[in-house]
Design a protein around this motif. Structure first.
Motif, PDB file in Angstrom:
ATOM      1  N   ASP A 468       1.678  -5.262   6.870  1.00  0.00           N
ATOM      2  CA  ASP A 468       1.612  -6.190   5.176  1.00  0.00           C
ATOM      3  C   ASP A 468       2.217  -4.412   4.528  1.00  0.00           C
ATOM      4  O   ASP A 468       3.228  -4.848   3.955  1.00  0.00           O
ATOM      5  N   GLY A 469       1.718  -2.824   4.808  1.00  0.00           N
ATOM      6  CA  GLY A 469       2.078  -2.213   4.169  1.00  0.00           C
ATOM      7  C   GLY A 469       3.937  -2.066   3.836  1.00  0.00           C
ATOM      8  O   GLY A 469       4.268  -1.734   3.015  1.00  0.00           O
ATOM      9  N   MET A 493       1.745  -8.912  10.266  1.00  0.00           N
ATOM     10  CA  MET A 493       0.329  -8.502  10.432  1.00  0.00           C
ATOM     11  C   MET A 493      -0.408  -7.386   9.585  1.00  0.00           C
ATOM     12  O   MET A 493       0.504  -6.823   8.739  1.00  0.00           O
ATOM     13  N   ASN A 495      -3.538  -6.168   8.392  1.00  0.00           N
ATOM     14  CA  ASN A 495      -4.792  -5.777   8.303  1.00  0.00           C
ATOM     15  C   ASN A 495      -5.677  -5.189   7.103  1.00  0.00           C
ATOM     16  O   ASN A 495      -6.264  -4.173   7.440  1.00  0.00           O
ATOM     17  N   GLY A 497      -4.019  -3.373   4.647  1.00  0.00           N
ATOM     18  CA  GLY A 497      -3.545  -1.788   4.246  1.00  0.00           C
ATOM     19  C   GLY A 497      -3.517  -1.092   5.726  1.00  0.00           C
ATOM     20  O   GLY A 497      -2.630  -1.828   6.405  1.00  0.00           O
ATOM     21  N   PHE A 498      -3.490   0.595   5.414  1.00  0.00           N
ATOM     22  CA  PHE A 498      -2.578   1.075   6.879  1.00  0.00           C
ATOM     23  C   PHE A 498      -3.747   1.666   7.692  1.00  0.00           C
ATOM     24  O   PHE A 498      -4.630   1.943   7.785  1.00  0.00           O
ATOM     25  N   LYS A 499      -3.474  -0.043   9.102  1.00  0.00           N
ATOM     26  CA  LYS A 499      -4.379   0.485   9.920  1.00  0.00           C
ATOM     27  C   LYS A 499      -4.196   2.117  10.337  1.00  0.00           C
ATOM     28  O   LYS A 499      -4.779   2.726  10.492  1.00  0.00           O
TER      29      LYS A 499
HETATM   30 MG   LIG Z   1      -1.062  -2.553   7.722  1.00  0.00          MG
END
Ligand SMILES: [Mg+2]
Ligand SMILES: Cc1ncc(C[n+]2csc(CCOP(=O)(O)OP(=O)(O)O)c2C)c(N)n1
Length: 624
Positions: A468-469, A493, A495, A497-499
């Motif tokens: 998503d980022g 994908m 999630n 933010g930043f997985k």
């Molecule tokens: Mg993400």
């Protein structure tokens, strides 16, 4: 001498369309056309010239950074034997290309950049978007391209292209020197006419050579290999660009030497080859990383030994380890104090195979490597089979794309937590299947790069895996893929933010600070210790739909599998949207990556992380 009166811009386009490359007797035009976004800095020059030369196809883009990513991906997919030109206006249009230009140079991929530039004649300065200086009238924002270009020039007089263009082509087609080439084109000079010698426009064929290494060095390398007990090959991008995968496979059959693969080199051997240890380094497999630790000889082929490959110089712990590096670039061949074999990967490997005679690794070592391969495959399957609830895991989604996707497809990715997971888990079935931009790991490469891959090989399905980022950073070229009819299957994908950086932040004691897409609380952004956070009212699926994509939204693993199959029947760019779990990660396998932790802090978590960092840091080696 016969001449033709053309504008400088017309002459450039006429020259570019007559450039060809040849390798192994196969000839092809070097440029697939020109991407561009017009403004006052190029519309009347290069823009007008493109209009007059419809046989040199012009493509629109939505963002100058994206178009350079597209050109670089196109070049990577073509093993650097073809690329695109990119034209921009002056000022912001030009500087928007810088990020992707740096990416191309770092990844050793040819792209030709034609940014517009300020007036050479100067009398009307400052023109719109001109950077002024009280110290000099001899620079513009285009000077920012200098450190990231392998060749840089500014064309202040129309006849300067007579010497600049051949230099540009030499660099672009050189396997050792290639990268971004920038010709800054002042707006007024682009439109100026000159009587160009007709010879400039003759068809030119640039041979991409298969240089052979020094004979004495080759002999010595063969002796080193014959004396090695635990040799390991590291296959880098050079294996694939040189189309040396078949030769590598024969070399492995002959010698029994196992192979670890870098990000750019993954796919050099099929994943199910018994001596394919898969990914090596910080994002490596237990198989490759264990063998690297003990190896007495590393044969690096076409690798630049990034910190991900060397696990920040901790990967090779045998005190007697030494290196043989096969590389077209002298610069890379000498890394780690290696015995350098400066030459083309395929030509050099073929000669090395002869030179090592009947050498074969000990049976015990070969068996150990094959057992590790099997052990690793079991681990991959375990992760493919996780059915995480309520949100699916990224590992099982990768498994689904791998299982359901067309075996001839290409998968592309660049940044986030996906590259590390893919490096470990992706099962490469052909040398071009695993397309990772990981020299620059540039968020935003994914969709733009996917377009370049599809343009290079329209018959193949292209799976773009994007977080998503990255999606939020640069997804507008979905529009271009729809406009030009190049279908991409984009797996988005989400999630929140930043997985990746969230996990990295936790590992350095900072609890995911600043890595979640959530509303602020108590005047600050919540990290991973906060509960009941409020996610943002962002609808990425609707966003993709608004750009012209067909969108399939999924909740479960089964939905996702169905969507992958449905997507095959859709002839337009399709976005498969799915949320996945931020915390269910793929583990590391006996490796490390050096990210220095704060030496002093009030936070206990940071202090603890610093202690652990110091222990690992002590394992870093010099190879002298
Ligand atoms: Mg993400
Ligand atoms: C242009 C750019 N800016 C910053 C970074 C640093 N960075 C690496 S991964 C990442 C987060 C990516 O987020 P997302 O795409 O959602 O992937 P996830 O980590 O969630 O898997 C960032 C900010 C980068 N690689 N590229």
């Amino acid at each position: 001498m016969k001449t033709k009166r053309l504008t400088m811009a017309q002459a450039i386009i006429k020259f570019l369309k007559n450039q060809y490359v040849e390798r192994d007797g196969v000839e092809r035009p070097f440029f697939g056309g020109c991407f561009g976004i017009f403004g006052h800095g190029n519309v009347a020059g290069i823009g007008q010239a493109l209009q007059e030369n419809p046989d040199f196809r012009y493509y629109q883009s939505r963002n100058e950074q994206a178009m350079v990513h597209t050109a670089a991906a196109f070049a990577k997919m073509n093993n650097r034997l073809q690329t695109m030109a990119c034209t921009s206006s002056i000022g912001p249009g030009a500087t928007n290309m810088i990020t992707a230009a740096a990416g191309a140079t770092i990844n050793r991929l040819p792209v030709l950049l034609l940014p517009g530039d300020i007036f050479a004649r100067r009398n009307v300065a400052p023109v719109l978007q001109q950077l002024e200086s009280e110290h000099s009238q001899d620079f513009s924002v285009n000077d920012c391209f200098k450190p990231i270009s392998r060749y840089w020039d500014r064309i202040n007089r129309p006849e300067q292209i007579l010497t600049a263009l051949p230099e540009a082509m030499r660099v672009l087609t050189s396997p050792a020197d290639t990268g971004a080439v920038t010709l800054a084109l002042p707006q007024d000079v682009q439109a100026e006419a000159y009587s160009y010698p007709l010879d400039l426009f003759d068809k030119r064929v640039w041979r991409v050579p298969r240089n052979r290494p020094d004979t004495a060095s080759l002999k010595q390398a063969a002796e080193w290999i014959q004396g090695a007990k635990r040799p390991l090959i590291i296959a880098g991008g050079g294996v694939i660009y040189s189309e040396a995968t078949e030769t590598l496979s024969q070399f492995v059959e002959q010698t029994g030497i196992p192979v670890g693969e870098t990000m750019a080199g993954k796919g050099s051997l099929r994943y199910d080859h018994a001596l394919c240890m898969g990914a090596i380094g910080a994002t490596g497999t237990l198989a490759a990383n264990r063998l690297a630790k003990e190896a007495d000889l590393i044969i690096g082929i076409g690798t630049r030994y990034s910190d991900f490959t060397t696990a920040s110089k901790t990967a090779f712990q045998n005190p007697d380890v030494r290196f043989i590096n096969i590389n077209v670039a002298e610069f890379d061949a000498h890394k780690h104090n290696a015995l350098p074999l400066v030459g083309d990967a395929r030509a050099t490997l073929a000669e090395l195979a002869q030179a090592v005679g009947d050498y074969r690794v000990d049976g015990d070592y070969e068996t150990r490597a094959k057992d590790l391969h099997d052990e690793w495959e079991t681990e991959v399957q375990r992760i493919y089979d996780i059915r995480h609830q309520p949100l699916v895991s990224q590992g099982e989604l990768i498994g689904a794309v791998n299982d359901q996707g067309d075996p001839e497809a290409v998968m592309v990715c660049a940044a986030g937590s996906l590259p590390g997971d893919l490096h470990k888990l992706w099962r490469s079935r052909h040398p071009k299947q695993y397309h990772l931009e990981y020299g620059y790991s540039c968020m935003g490469y994914e969709i733009a790069g996917g377009l370049g891959i599809k343009m290079a090989d329209p018959e193949r399905e292209v799976y773009v895996l994007v977080g998503d980022g990255s999606y939020l950073m640069l997804s507008a070229d979905i529009v271009t893929s729809v406009q030009e009819g190049y279908k991409l299957t984009i797996v988005l994908m989400d999630n929140s933010g930043f997985k990746s950086i969230g996990a990295l932040s936790r590992s350095i004691g900072s609890q995911g600070f600043g890595t979640r897409y959530v509303y602020p609380e108590q005047n600050g952004l919540p990290g991973d210790t906060a509960e009941n956070v409020q996610t943002l009212p962002v609808d990425l699926a609707a966003n993709a739909r608004s750009l012209g994509a067909h969108v399939i939204e999924c909740d479960t693993y089964d939905d996702f599998v169905a969507a992958l199959n449905k997507a095959k029947e859709i002839d337009r760019t399709t976005v498969i949207y799915i949320q996945n779990d931020r915390y269910e990660g793929v583990p590391g396998y006996e490796s490390w990556w050096d990210v220095p932790v704060a030496e002093v802090s009030q936070m206990h978590t940071v202090q603890a992380a610093r202690e652990e960092w110091e222990e690992n840091r002590a394992k870093e080696r010099y190879f002298l």
